[in-house]
Design a protein around this motif. Structure first.
Motif, PDB file in Angstrom:
ATOM      1  N   PRO A  98      -0.326  91.526   4.227  1.00 38.98           N
ATOM      2  CA  PRO A  98      -0.800  92.183   5.448  1.00 38.98           C
ATOM      3  C   PRO A  98      -0.078  93.497   5.742  1.00 38.98           C
ATOM      4  N   ASP A  99       0.990  93.798   5.013  1.00 39.35           N
ATOM      5  CA  ASP A  99       1.707  95.040   5.257  1.00 39.35           C
ATOM      6  C   ASP A  99       2.198  95.605   3.929  1.00 39.35           C
ATOM      7  N   ALA A 100       2.710  96.807   4.000  1.00 38.72           N
ATOM      8  CA  ALA A 100       3.159  97.496   2.795  1.00 38.72           C
ATOM      9  C   ALA A 100       4.642  97.267   2.581  1.00 38.72           C
ATOM     10  N   LEU A 101       5.099  97.596   1.374  1.00 35.34           N
ATOM     11  CA  LEU A 101       6.511  97.538   1.033  1.00 35.34           C
ATOM     12  C   LEU A 101       6.968  98.940   0.653  1.00 35.34           C
ATOM     13  N   LEU A 102       8.153  99.310   1.095  1.00 38.49           N
ATOM     14  CA  LEU A 102       8.744 100.608   0.774  1.00 38.49           C
ATOM     15  C   LEU A 102       9.968 100.391  -0.114  1.00 38.49           C
ATOM     16  N   VAL A 103      10.026 101.126  -1.201  1.00 38.02           N
ATOM     17  CA  VAL A 103      11.152 101.057  -2.114  1.00 38.02           C
ATOM     18  C   VAL A 103      11.845 102.419  -2.109  1.00 38.02           C
TER      19      VAL A 103
ATOM     20  N   ALA B 129       1.205  86.852  -3.871  1.00 36.63           N
ATOM     21  CA  ALA B 129       1.575  88.120  -3.245  1.00 36.63           C
ATOM     22  C   ALA B 129       2.760  87.933  -2.303  1.00 36.63           C
ATOM     23  N   GLU B 130       2.776  86.802  -1.604  1.00 38.16           N
ATOM     24  CA  GLU B 130       3.889  86.547  -0.695  1.00 38.16           C
ATOM     25  C   GLU B 130       5.186  86.336  -1.465  1.00 38.16           C
ATOM     26  N   ARG B 131       5.094  85.632  -2.608  1.00 41.11           N
ATOM     27  CA  ARG B 131       6.291  85.436  -3.428  1.00 41.11           C
ATOM     28  C   ARG B 131       6.772  86.768  -4.009  1.00 41.11           C
ATOM     29  N   LEU B 132       5.803  87.641  -4.359  1.00 43.59           N
ATOM     30  CA  LEU B 132       6.176  88.955  -4.871  1.00 43.59           C
ATOM     31  C   LEU B 132       6.913  89.762  -3.800  1.00 43.59           C
ATOM     32  N   LYS B 133       6.450  89.651  -2.556  1.00 49.40           N
ATOM     33  CA  LYS B 133       7.108  90.377  -1.478  1.00 49.40           C
ATOM     34  C   LYS B 133       8.549  89.914  -1.318  1.00 49.40           C
ATOM     35  N   LEU B 134       8.764  88.615  -1.327  1.00 47.55           N
ATOM     36  CA  LEU B 134      10.114  88.087  -1.180  1.00 47.55           C
ATOM     37  C   LEU B 134      10.997  88.520  -2.344  1.00 47.55           C
ATOM     38  N   ARG B 135      10.409  88.561  -3.527  1.00 46.12           N
ATOM     39  CA  ARG B 135      11.180  88.935  -4.713  1.00 46.12           C
ATOM     40  C   ARG B 135      11.573  90.417  -4.652  1.00 46.12           C
ATOM     41  N   LEU B 136      10.643  91.252  -4.232  1.00 48.88           N
ATOM     42  CA  LEU B 136      10.945  92.678  -4.161  1.00 48.88           C
ATOM     43  C   LEU B 136      11.899  92.997  -3.014  1.00 48.88           C
ATOM     44  N   GLN B 137      11.758  92.269  -1.902  1.00 49.70           N
ATOM     45  CA  GLN B 137      12.676  92.484  -0.794  1.00 49.70           C
ATOM     46  C   GLN B 137      14.095  92.102  -1.185  1.00 49.70           C
ATOM     47  N   ALA B 138      14.233  91.102  -2.029  1.00 54.30           N
ATOM     48  CA  ALA B 138      15.560  90.738  -2.517  1.00 54.30           C
ATOM     49  C   ALA B 138      16.140  91.829  -3.408  1.00 54.30           C
ATOM     50  N   SER B 139      15.253  92.658  -3.988  1.00 54.39           N
ATOM     51  CA  SER B 139      15.701  93.758  -4.848  1.00 54.39           C
ATOM     52  C   SER B 139      15.899  95.059  -4.084  1.00 54.39           C
ATOM     53  N   GLY B 140      15.685  95.037  -2.760  1.00 53.80           N
ATOM     54  CA  GLY B 140      15.936  96.230  -1.967  1.00 53.80           C
ATOM     55  C   GLY B 140      14.717  96.821  -1.292  1.00 53.80           C
ATOM     56  N   ALA B 141      13.530  96.270  -1.514  1.00 51.96           N
ATOM     57  CA  ALA B 141      12.335  96.798  -0.855  1.00 51.96           C
ATOM     58  C   ALA B 141      12.354  96.445   0.627  1.00 51.96           C
ATOM     59  N   GLU B 142      11.711  97.278   1.446  1.00 52.54           N
ATOM     60  CA  GLU B 142      11.661  97.062   2.885  1.00 52.54           C
ATOM     61  C   GLU B 142      10.222  96.835   3.330  1.00 52.54           C
ATOM     62  N   ARG B 143      10.057  95.935   4.266  1.00 52.92           N
ATOM     63  CA  ARG B 143       8.732  95.663   4.823  1.00 52.92           C
ATOM     64  C   ARG B 143       8.365  96.776   5.796  1.00 52.92           C
ATOM     65  N   TRP B 144       7.133  97.277   5.693  1.00 51.60           N
ATOM     66  CA  TRP B 144       6.689  98.388   6.529  1.00 51.60           C
ATOM     67  C   TRP B 144       5.505  97.942   7.389  1.00 51.60           C
TER      68      TRP B 144
ATOM     69  N   GLY C   5       2.302 102.736  11.109  1.00 48.31           N
ATOM     70  CA  GLY C   5       0.994 103.264  10.804  1.00 48.31           C
ATOM     71  C   GLY C   5       0.948 103.907   9.427  1.00 48.31           C
ATOM     72  N   LEU C   6      -0.276 104.200   8.985  1.00 49.35           N
ATOM     73  CA  LEU C   6      -0.463 104.766   7.664  1.00 49.35           C
ATOM     74  C   LEU C   6       0.139 106.161   7.568  1.00 49.35           C
ATOM     75  N   GLU C   7       0.022 106.948   8.629  1.00 49.68           N
ATOM     76  CA  GLU C   7       0.558 108.302   8.605  1.00 49.68           C
ATOM     77  C   GLU C   7       2.077 108.284   8.430  1.00 49.68           C
ATOM     78  N   GLU C   8       2.748 107.341   9.108  1.00 48.19           N
ATOM     79  CA  GLU C   8       4.196 107.230   8.968  1.00 48.19           C
ATOM     80  C   GLU C   8       4.577 106.742   7.567  1.00 48.19           C
ATOM     81  N   LEU C   9       3.726 105.867   7.011  1.00 50.25           N
ATOM     82  CA  LEU C   9       3.977 105.385   5.662  1.00 50.25           C
ATOM     83  C   LEU C   9       3.914 106.529   4.649  1.00 50.25           C
ATOM     84  N   LEU C  10       2.893 107.369   4.768  1.00 51.12           N
ATOM     85  CA  LEU C  10       2.761 108.503   3.862  1.00 51.12           C
ATOM     86  C   LEU C  10       3.904 109.507   4.067  1.00 51.12           C
ATOM     87  N   LYS C  11       4.411 109.604   5.298  1.00 47.92           N
ATOM     88  CA  LYS C  11       5.551 110.485   5.546  1.00 47.92           C
ATOM     89  C   LYS C  11       6.774 109.997   4.774  1.00 47.92           C
TER      90      LYS C  11
END
Length: 504
Positions: A128-133, A89-104, A107-113
């Motif tokens: 431990p946290d979500a990724l935003l694309v 999962a950690e390697r997936l996070k690094l891979r997606l962040q290299a493709s433009g994803a952002e670490r979030w 709070g959950l309410e802000e994430l859904l916003k």
């Protein structure tokens, strides 16, 4: 590959019992999703046994980006040992962040916003946290010719409802290094982005600070159109005159910026606001500068006198026929008196009947479908006027007066200013009915007194009247040749002498 495809809350509840942000906020997440039926939830497998949950809103995301994200996860290699799921999962996070994803980490309410604004949230087991694309793709109207500000000569492109497109349109106007844009948000229940646009070295001193202060002080649940902001940040809400100019034309906005003004762009509306707004801008059109100065000046003077005709002609008719018939030439007076023979109403009631009928026809023409709207206004006016004359309710002279007044009001290029003049026309009519010609003069003096006190973001509304510099009058009633207008007018712009494009 995609393991589960669906949006059922019950299905998601059975699937998610793992660690990470989803495991910690599972109950709260399911509770939030119950009231967001339009939000799609997809469970995706990656690696060997790891799972992830994608949250997005169909119609607000770009399908190609979404499909690329799914392909990226499906191609993620499985760990050599099943117990290496967290490391995978950690390697997936690094891979997606290299493709433009952002670490979030919010709070959950802000994430859904963020998801509601078009992003895609990825919640994976072991993270431990979500990724935003950023997958935002909101359908917007294409750039078209402005409907409210048509010109025969000039650019045929106007703003649309997309803030990003409008900002890019101003940027594409030309290479303008000094063009600055500051982003704010308005609305307490529905948050909307807003841009304040200005030229750094040209803008009027203190204008941007005052504008930001007023916008940040706005209170309201929602601002669906720039008209809300216009009414809430103007200097005098009780004035019949607008204190900010609304426009769909990028060339008008850019010309205002080069004069030292500032513009406001709001998400969801094609109308930009320009401040400060002064009286000469009511009769100015972009086309004045695309034609040579002699025809441009002649047309501008025609608009000025048309504005006076639209405001005072019915009042003068009432004053002369009711109080001062001796001031009318004898032959014309006999014609007017003969035409009013048999009319049962005084001049005021006669004029009100026609003016109110005309306003109703104008409004009906705007609200009816486009194929029959213009025909309704023209045919309806002819039929009502002819029928009223034949019935002896009004005089033929008044029909001519009202027709001239209506045609003159259409000449004003700023539609909102035309509404103000039409409204003030009724005040002038009542003043004429009470005091005659003296009442018309008194009404004009009161109006002039109000205009002399009115300001738009600290700039007197009557500027450049009162200026001691002859150059400030070169773009007022008469438009001087462009080579004589290269010096920027000082009553708006910062203290510099660089060449500037004339105002719109």
């Amino acid at each position: 590959m995609e393991a589960v495809s669906g949006s059922g809350v019950g299905r998601a509840e059975k699937a998610w019992d793992g660690d990470g942000i989803v495991g910690e906020l599972r109950e709260e997440l399911l509770d939030r999703l119950e009231t967001r039926a339009d939000m799609a939830r997809r469970e995706i497998s990656f690696g060997r046994t790891a799972r992830a949950l994608m949250l997005y809103i169909p119609g607000m995301v770009q399908e190609s980006k979404l499909e690329a994200l799914r392909t990226e996860m499906a191609a993620f290699p499985a760990p050599e040992h099943p117990e290496d799921g967290e490391a995978a999962a950690e390697r997936l996070k690094l891979r997606l962040q290299a493709s433009g994803a952002e670490r979030w980490t919010g709070g959950l309410e802000e994430l859904l916003k963020e998801v509601q604004e078009g992003s895609t949230a990825l919640l994976a087991e072991g993270l431990p946290d979500a990724l935003l694309v950023d997958t935002r793709h909101i359908e917007a109207r294409s750039l078209e010719e402005p409907i409210s500000e048509a010109v025969l000569r000039g650019p045929r492109i106007g703003f649309c409802e997309s803030l990003e497109k409008n900002a890019a349109l101003l940027r594409s106007y030309g290479s303008v290094p000094d063009l600055a844009m500051e982003r704010l948000e308005v609305g307490s229940a529905v948050r909307k982005p807003l841009l304040i646009v200005y030229m750094r070295d040209v803008v009027q001193a203190g204008l941007i600070e005052e504008m930001k202060l007023r916008i940040r002080g706005l209170e309201g649940d929602d601002f669906p159109e720039s008209g809300y902001i216009e009414q809430m940040i103007e200097d005098n809400s009780y004035s019949p005159f607008q204190q900010l100019q609304n426009t769909e034309r990028p060339d008008r906005v850019m010309s205002g910026l080069l004069e030292g003004r500032a513009a406001i762009l709001l998400e969801g509306t094609p109308f930009a606001l320009i401040a400060p707004f002064t009286l000469p801008m009511i009769i100015q059109s972009p086309e004045d500068y695309y034609e040579r100065w002699l025809p441009g000046s002649l047309i501008r003077m025609l608009r000025f006198f048309s504005a006076l005709i639209a405001m005072f002609t019915p009042a003068l008719y009432i004053a002369f026929t009711s109080f001062h018939p001796g001031l009318i030439p004898t032959k014309l007076a006999l014609t007017v008196v003969g035409a009013r023979q048999g009319v049962p109403f005084p001049s005021l009631i006669e004029a009100l009947i026609m003016e109110v009928s005309l306003e109703n026809l104008r409004e009906a023409g705007l609200r009816l479908p486009k194929p029959i709207g213009p025909a309704m206004g023209i045919v309806g006016g002819l039929i009502i006027g002819e029928a009223a004359v034949q019935a002896g309710i009004i005089s033929p002279i008044l029909v001519i007066v009202v027709a001239i007044t209506a045609i003159s009001s259409f000449v004003i290029p700023v539609y909102s200013a035309g509404i103000s003049i039409r409204m003030l026309r009724f005040g002038a009519m009542f003043s004429a009915a009470v005091y005659g010609l003296y009442g018309v003069v008194l009404f004009f003096l009161l109006l002039l007194s109000h205009l002399s006190r009115l300001k738009s973001f600290g700039t007197p509304f009557l500027r450049p009247l009162g200026s001691y510099r002859a150059h400030d009058f070169k773009d007022m009633l008469v438009r001087f040749p462009l080579p004589a207008m290269l010096e920027r007018r000082r009553f708006l712009a910062a203290d510099r002498r660089d060449p500037a494009k004339p105002s719109e």
